[in-house]
Design an enzyme around this catalytic site. Structure first.
Site, PDB file in Angstrom:
ATOM      1  CD  GLU A   1      -2.839   1.187   2.408  1.00 25.34           C
ATOM      2  OE1 GLU A   1      -2.733   0.368   3.330  1.00 25.34           O
ATOM      3  OE2 GLU A   1      -3.787   1.988   2.311  1.00 25.34           O
TER       4      GLU A   1
ATOM      5  CB  CYS B   1      -7.556   2.532   4.153  1.00 25.00           C
ATOM      6  SG  CYS B   1      -8.056   1.562   5.569  1.00 25.00           S
TER       7      CYS B   1
ATOM      8  CG  ASN C   1      -8.744  -2.598   2.223  1.00 23.73           C
ATOM      9  OD1 ASN C   1      -8.065  -3.628   2.261  1.00 23.73           O
ATOM     10  ND2 ASN C   1      -8.633  -1.646   3.128  1.00 23.73           N
ATOM     11  CD  GLU C   2      -9.495  -2.974   7.751  1.00 22.15           C
ATOM     12  OE1 GLU C   2      -8.558  -3.687   8.132  1.00 22.15           O
ATOM     13  OE2 GLU C   2      -9.536  -1.764   8.002  1.00 22.15           O
TER      14      GLU C   2
HETATM   15  O1  AHR Z   1      -2.182  -1.728   6.898  1.00 19.84           O
HETATM   16  C1  AHR Z   1      -2.658  -0.485   7.296  1.00 19.84           C
HETATM   17  C2  AHR Z   1      -4.163  -0.392   7.207  1.00 19.84           C
HETATM   18  O2  AHR Z   1      -4.767  -1.281   8.077  1.00 19.84           O
HETATM   19  C3  AHR Z   1      -4.749  -0.750   5.872  1.00 19.84           C
HETATM   20  O3  AHR Z   1      -4.745   0.302   4.993  1.00 19.84           O
HETATM   21  C4  AHR Z   1      -6.163  -1.128   6.215  1.00 19.84           C
HETATM   22  O4  AHR Z   1      -6.695  -2.066   5.319  1.00 19.84           O
HETATM   23  C5  AHR Z   1      -6.067  -1.615   7.629  1.00 19.84           C
HETATM   24  O5  AHR Z   1      -6.981  -0.995   8.434  1.00 19.84           O
END
Ligand code: AHR
Length: 660
Positions: A50, A244, A375-376
C-alpha cells in the site's frame, strides 16, 4: 567456605535439580512423514503493498522530486527559493498554454540580473545521492526567445555543489530535455537546484530526477534495493494497491486503476488518504503521482514471480471515514472497472483494454487469477455490493478467484456477521485482518483447526503483531512480535487446506515519513532493511513445501499461561525433504525429541536456519540491519529419532532429506 558448609549446601541443590528435571518432561515432536495431507497453495505466502508511510511516492517509485508537476494544491510545496544564489528574479506557478491538460500548472523562472537566480527541491525528506552514481534529470521546458540556459545542480544542505550541468538552447516550444548528474559525495539529504541567469526566463514542468540504477535499470522505474528485498522474500502473490487507499475517505478520492495508466505526465495527481488520516502523524506533502501504476504493478508481479492480486473499490468509501456509498443501482461503473481490469490484465492485445496493455509494452497477458472486491469493508452495505460484483464476475469470469472482506477485526461483530453471509454467497476467499498484540497470535495458533473445511477459504490478508496497540506510535518491529507471527503462521500452515494465502501488513515504512508502524521493511533515502518480521516471512516463503505433514507436539513451553512453543511441518515433493518450522518463544533453550515417523531412511545431514536473539525486545536498525537474520548451518542428525535443542527466542527451519 569450608568443606562442611559446602556439602551441606550441595545436597539440597542437587536434589532440587533432580526434582525439577523430573517435573519437566522433555518435549517431543512427532512428524508423520508418510502422511502428506493438504496441498499448500504455491502462492501461500505473499506481499501486501500500500502507498502508506511513503511506500510508493518517496519510496518504491524511485522519483526523487516531490511535486514535480506543480499540481499539489499548494503548487510550490516541496520547492523553495534558492537562497544561497546571489541573483535577483521571480518565480511563479502559471497555467497558460501548459504542455499537457491533465497537468496544467508549471513553474516560470525569471532572472532579473546577471547572477543566477533559482529554486530548489528537497525531495522526500531530502534527495539521497550516492557518490559516483548517475542520476537522470529531465524536465519539460521552454523559453520565449529560444536561447536560455538552465543550470541544474545537486547541492548539499550548506549549498556545496555535488554535481552540476547546464542545458542550453531551450526551445520556444515545450520539449523534454535531459541531462545526467554524478554527485562527488554520498549524501542522504541533497537538494536539486535549478537556476537561470542573465535575464533568461524558463518555463518548467515534470521536473524529474531518477537514479539510473533502478530495478532492472528501467528508466523511471522502481528503487532497486527495495524491490530486491521483495524479490528475496520469494513472494507467492502481490496484493496492490492496499489497504484503505483503495477506498478513499470519500468516493471521489478512491483509487481508480484506469487513472494510473499511460504516460506519467498524464496520470492525474490524487491526495493520499494517509496525508491527513492520523492527527498525530499528519503528512501534508503526501500525494499519489501513480508513477507506480497498474501496468508497473503487473510488471513487478511478473518480475517477482508473484500472482497479481489487485484490490478494487466496491462502491464504498472507507468506513473509518465517511463510509460514503455508491447507491446499489449505480454500481455498474464500478463493476465495469473490474471487468475492464480483467481485460487489461488477461485480454488479447486486440481487445480494448488489452490493447492499452500492449501499447504500454506488454502484448502478452499477465494471467491474473485473483481479484479483491473492496478492501476492509463490513456489514450489510458491503455484502450487498459484493453480491452484485460476485454475480457478474462469476458469470463472466468463473476462473477468477474473488476475495471478499470480513472487516477490520478477526473476531468482532462485523466479522461474525460477514462469514455466514459470505458462506451463503459461495465466496471464494474471505480476507481476514488482524492487528493485535503478540498474546493474540500466540493464543490463536489453533484458530483454523476448527474452521469449516467445505466453506469459503481464508486469505489472512493483513496481519502484524502490535507490541503496544493498533495505530500506536510506540509499536516496534521486535523479535517478540516476529515470533508471535511465526507461531501463528505455523497454525496457518497446518491448516493450509483452509488458509490459502497470507500477507503481513503494512510493507514499507520510511524512517522520516511513516504514519503507521510496525512495518515489514524500513527505508530511508539511501538504505533499506528487513525487520525480524521480514525474516519470518522469508523463512516461511522460501521453505513453503508442497504438502502439509501432521505434527504432534507435547510442549512444556508456556509463559504466563501462554503457549510459546509451536511447530508445523511440510513436505517438499521435488527435493524429497521434510521441512520443520519450530518456534521456541520461551527464554530457555529447549531440547526436543524429534521423531520422523513413517519414513524409512533419512539423510544424516540436515540444513537449518535459525532466527534468534538474546532478547525478544531486540530489533534490526539501519546501523545493524541484519542483527536478527537467519543464520544457516548444517548439522548431523540421527534420524528418524533424534534430539535437537532449539535456542531460546527462536524460529528454526530444519530441512531433512528423505533417502527412501
Ligand atoms: O495496513 C494499514 C491499514 O490497516 C490498511 O490500509 C487497512 O486495510 C487496515 O486498516
Amino acid at each position: 567456605m569450608n568443606t562442611r558448609t559446602c556439602s551441606a549446601l550441595l545436597l539440597p541443590l542437587s536434589l532440587a535439580t533432580a526434582l525439577s528435571l523430573q517435573a519437566a518432561a522433555p518435549a517431543t515432536l512427532t512428524i508423520q512423514t508418510d502422511q502428506p495431507g493438504a496441498k499448500i497453495n504455491p502462492a501461500m505466502w505473499g506481499i501486501f503493498f500500500e502507498d502508506i508511510n511513503l511506500g510508493a511516492d518517496g519510496g518504491l517509485y524511485a522519483e526523487l522530486i516531490k511535486n514535480r508537476s506543480f499540481e499539489f494544491p499548494d503548487a510550490m510545496m516541496g520547492w523553495t527559493k534558492a537562497n544561497l544564489l546571489s541573483g535577483a528574479g521571480v518565480y511563479s506557478v502559471v497555467t497558460e498554454r501548459p504542455f499537457n491538460e491533465s497537468n496544467p500548472h508549471y513553474l516560470r523562472l525569471e532572472s532579473r540580473s546577471k547572477s543566477p537566480f533559482g529554486v530548489e527541491n528537497g525531495g522526500f525528506r531530502g534527495i539521497g545521492a550516492r557518490a559516483g552514481e548517475t542520476y537522470d534529470f529531465s524536465a519539460q521546458m521552454r523559453c520565449s526567445d529560444g536561447k536560455a540556459t538552465l543550470y541544474v545542480e545537486l547541492v548539499d544542505i550548506k549549498g556545496k555543489v555535488l554535481a552540476a550541468k547546464s542545458i542550453q538552447g531551450i526551445s520556444a516550444n515545450w520539449e523534454r530535455r535531459t541531462t545526467a548528474l554524478r554527485p562527488n559525495k554520498t549524501d542522504p539529504k541533497t537538494w536539486l537546484r535549478l537556476s537561470v541567469q542573465a535575464g533568461n526566463t524558463v518555463d518548467l514542468d515534470m521536473v524529474s530526477l531518477f537514479p539510473r540504477k533502478t530495478w532492472k535499470n528501467r528508466p523511471g522505474g522502481l528503487r532497486a534495493d527495495m524491490v530486491q528485498l521483495l524479490a528475496d522474500l520469494k513472494p507467492g502473490f502481490l496484493r496492490f494497491p492496499g489497504g484503505c487507499i483503495v477506498e478513499g475517505n470519500f468516493l471521489t478520492n478512491r483509487y481508480q486503476w484506469k487513472n494510473t495508466l499511460g504516460p506519467a505526465a498524464e496520470r492525474k495527481l490524487l491526495i493520499n488518504r494517509w496525508n491527513f488520516e492520523f492527527k498525530h502523524r499528519p503528512t501534508p506533502d503526501y500525494f499519489q503521482t501513480f508513477g507506480l501504476g497498474f501496468f508497473e504493478y503487473f510488471q513487478l508481479c511478473e518480475d517477482l514471480g508473484a500472482e497479481p492480486l489487485p484490490i478494487l473499490n466496491c462502491g464504498m468509501a472507507c468506513q473509518f471515514n465517511s463510509g460514503e456509498l455508491c447507491p446499489l443501482d449505480q454500481l455498474d461503473p464500478y463493476i465495469q472497472d473490474a471487468l475492464d481490469l480483467i481485460e487489461f490484465a488477461n485480454g488479447p492485445a486486440t481487445s480494448t483494454w488489452g490493447a492499452k496493455r500492449a501499447a504500454m509494452g506488454h502484448p502478452q497477458p499477465f494471467k491474473m487469477k485473483l481479484l479483491g472486491i473492496g478492501n476492509e469493508q463490513w456489514d450489510q452495505p458491503y455484502l450487498e455490493r459484493y453480491a452484485k460484483f460476485h454475480a457478474v464476475l462469476k458469470r463472466q469470469h468463473p476462473g477468477i478467484q474473488l476475495i471478499s472482506s470480513a472487516g477490520p477485526s478477526p473476531d468482532d461483530n462485523h466479522f461474525k456477521f460477514a462469514w455466514p453471509k459470505l458462506r451463503e454467497l459461495h465466496a471464494d476467499l474471505v480476507d481476514e485482518h488482524c492487528y493485535a498484540n503478540p498474546k493474540w497470535f500466540f493464543a490463536n495458533t489453533h484458530r483454523y483447526d476448527t474452521y469449516d473445511r467445505l466453506g469459503p477459504k481464508v486469505f489472512f490478508g493483513e496481519y502484524a503483531a502490535q507490541s503496544d496497540k493498533t495505530v500506536s506510535v510506540l509499536n516496534r518491529n521486535n523479535l517478540e512480535c516476529a515470533l508471535a507471527e511465526a507461531a501463528c503462521m505455523t497454525g496457518l500452515e497446518r491448516n493450509a487446506d483452509v488458509v490459502r494465502m497470507a500477507s503481513y501488513a503494512p510493507l514499507f515504512g520510511h524512517e522520516e515519513g511513516w504514519q503507521w508502524r510496525p512495518n515489514l521493511i524500513w527505508v530511508d533515502n539511501l538504505a533499506s532493511f528487513g525487520t525480524p518480521n521480514y525474516y519470518v516471512q522469508q523463512l516461511f516463503a522460501r521453505n513453503r513445501g508442497d504438502r502439509v505433514l501432521p505434527v504432534a507436539l507435547t510442549s512444556p513451553g508456556e509463559d504466563a499461561g501462554l503457549p510459546k512453543v509451536h511447530a508445523s511441518a511440510t513436505l517438499d515433493e521435488l527435493h524429497r525433504e521434510v521441512i520443520l518450522k519450530f518456534v521456541n518463544a520461551t527464554t530457555n533453550a529447549l531440547p526436543v525429541q524429534i521423531k520422523l515417523a513413517g519414513g524409512k531412511r533419512f539423510a544424516t545431514q540436515a540444513q537449518q536456519w535459525v532466527l534468534a536473539a538474546a532478547d525478544q525486545r531486540d530489533e534490526n536498525t539501519f546501523a545493524a540491519p541484519t542483527k536478527i537474520a537467519p543464520r544457516d548451518s548444517s548439522l548431523r542428525i540421527l534420524a528418524p529419532d533424534f534430539t535437537h535443542t532449539f535456542p531460546p527466542n527462536s524460529l528454526t527451519v530444519l530441512r531433512v532429506g528423505k533417502t527412501h
